[in-house]
Structures are given as C-alpha cells and as structure tokens.
Design an enzyme around this catalytic site. Structure first.
Site, mmCIF file in Angstrom:
data_model
loop_
_atom_site.group_PDB
_atom_site.id
_atom_site.type_symbol
_atom_site.label_atom_id
_atom_site.label_comp_id
_atom_site.label_asym_id
_atom_site.label_seq_id
_atom_site.Cartn_x
_atom_site.Cartn_y
_atom_site.Cartn_z
ATOM 1 C CG ASN A 11 -46.809 -3.199 -43.831
ATOM 2 O OD1 ASN A 11 -46.681 -2.458 -43.349
ATOM 3 N ND2 ASN A 11 -47.790 -3.905 -44.339
ATOM 4 C CB VAL A 12 -41.679 -0.964 -46.874
ATOM 5 C CG1 VAL A 12 -41.286 -0.077 -48.096
ATOM 6 C CG2 VAL A 12 -41.129 -0.470 -45.619
ATOM 7 C CD GLU A 13 -48.651 -3.316 -48.991
ATOM 8 O OE1 GLU A 13 -49.311 -2.371 -49.828
ATOM 9 O OE2 GLU A 13 -49.047 -3.853 -48.164
ATOM 10 C CB CYS A 24 -43.239 -9.037 -44.217
ATOM 11 S SG CYS A 24 -44.578 -10.028 -45.084
ATOM 12 C CD GLU A 36 -43.392 -10.017 -39.568
ATOM 13 O OE1 GLU A 36 -43.465 -9.394 -40.599
ATOM 14 O OE2 GLU A 36 -44.330 -10.503 -39.102
ATOM 15 C CB CYS A 52 -47.023 -14.197 -43.204
ATOM 16 S SG CYS A 52 -45.460 -13.841 -43.603
ATOM 17 C CB CYS A 84 -42.590 -12.922 -41.122
ATOM 18 S SG CYS A 84 -42.610 -11.815 -42.454
HETATM 19 N N1 THU Z 1 -47.719 -8.435 -43.668
HETATM 20 C C1 THU Z 1 -46.513 -8.035 -42.904
HETATM 21 O O1 THU Z 1 -45.764 -7.029 -42.831
HETATM 22 N N2 THU Z 1 -46.220 -9.174 -42.168
HETATM 23 C C2 THU Z 1 -46.944 -10.163 -41.509
HETATM 24 O O2 THU Z 1 -46.478 -11.122 -40.916
HETATM 25 C C3 THU Z 1 -48.309 -10.464 -42.402
HETATM 26 C C4 THU Z 1 -48.328 -9.727 -43.438
HETATM 27 C C5 THU Z 1 -48.008 -7.417 -44.536
HETATM 28 C C6 THU Z 1 -47.424 -7.807 -46.151
HETATM 29 C C7 THU Z 1 -48.350 -6.765 -46.757
HETATM 30 O O3 THU Z 1 -47.652 -5.660 -46.889
HETATM 31 C C8 THU Z 1 -49.631 -6.473 -45.824
HETATM 32 O O4 THU Z 1 -49.274 -7.192 -44.535
HETATM 33 C C9 THU Z 1 -50.834 -7.502 -46.375
HETATM 34 O O5 THU Z 1 -50.509 -8.873 -46.608
#
Ligand code: THU
Length: 137
Positions: free
Chosen positions: A52-54, A63, A65, A96, A99
């Site tokens: 994940n890259v926020e 996410c 994915e 999630c 995804c």
């Molecule tokens: N996140 C993912 O990267 N993939 C998922 O399937 C569930 C959630 C990340 C998004 C966010 O950066 C962090 O988890 C908290 O929600």
C-alpha cells in the site's frame, strides 16, 4: 464451495506469503500505520506483488492490490491464479471489498485466495460479482 483439490496442488503458499511479507516491508503507510503486502501467482508462472502507498490526501491512498495489478499489466498481463495478503505482522489478511473487485477483473471467480478461514475461491469472497461479461450482455 471448496476449490477443486487439483487447483491448489503443489502451490507453495508459504513461499507466496514470504513474497507478500517482503512487499509489506516496502509499504508507505505513515497515515494509517497499517502496512499491507500482497503477492499472487500468474498463470504463466510469474509472481507479482504490491504494497500500500498512502497519501497526504488520505482518500487517494493506494491499496497494495493496486500495485499488484499494475505490476501484472506492466510485466505482460495474464491471469491471476493464487493470491495472498498480509498485514504488518505478516499475518494473513482478507482483501478489502474494492480490492476483491480489482482481483476479479484479472482472476475471475476461480482465483484462489489465502484467507484466515483457509483457501477460498474468489467466488466465495465476492459472490454474484459484477465483471467484464456484464458489459457484453
Ligand atoms: N489496505 C490494503 O492495502 N489492502 C487491503 O485489502 C486492505 C487495506 C490498506 C489501505 C490503507 O493504506 C491501510 O490498509 C489501512 O486501511
């Protein structure tokens, strides 16, 4: 419905999870503090992964994915066959909802997911999925 045994035979889920854990160590998650890593096998034997890259603009964070499907396309496309996702402790995590839809596009209902409840086909994790076929009806 449990997946046919042969679809899962010979797949080294531990090794795939190790790739996801390595990807998770590259996560950029300063806002949630919740790193995620994913990895998948492709039908031609490749392995793809993502983290994940926020973003300071919280809602546009990516996410893990997203990175995975981007790598899939960049490295030649193909179909995802086996997928795993881990959290910051390296424990198996369910993807999630959004995804699951991303994965459906490139793996379809038969894509096998490693979940806390065992190996399950995406058809069980995303029942009655909307997909590319609907656009052709
Ligand atoms: N996140 C993912 O990267 N993939 C998922 O399937 C569930 C959630 C990340 C998004 C966010 O950066 C962090 O988890 C908290 O929600």
């Amino acid at each position: 419905m449990t997946p046919p045994a042969e679809a899962d035979a010979g797949v080294d889920w531990e090794a795939l999870r190790a790739v996801a854990r390595e990807a998770m160590t590259r996560a950029y998650a300063p806002y949630s503090g919740y790193p995620v890593g994913v990895a998948a096998l492709v039908d031609d034997g490749r392995t793809v992964s993502g983290c994940n890259v926020e973003n300071a603009s919280y809602g546009i964070g990516l996410c893990a994915e997203c990175g995975l499907v981007s790598e899939l396309a960049r490295t030649g496309g193909g179909r995802l066959t086996h997928f795993t996702c881990v959290d910051g402790r390296g424990e198996i995590l369910v993807p999630c909802g959004r995804c699951r839809q991303l994965l459906y596009e490139f793996g379809g209902p038969e894509l096998l997911l490693e979940t806390p409840a065992g190996i399950l086909p995406l058809s069980q994790m995303l029942p009655q999925a909307f997909g590319p076929d609907h656009l052709n009806r």
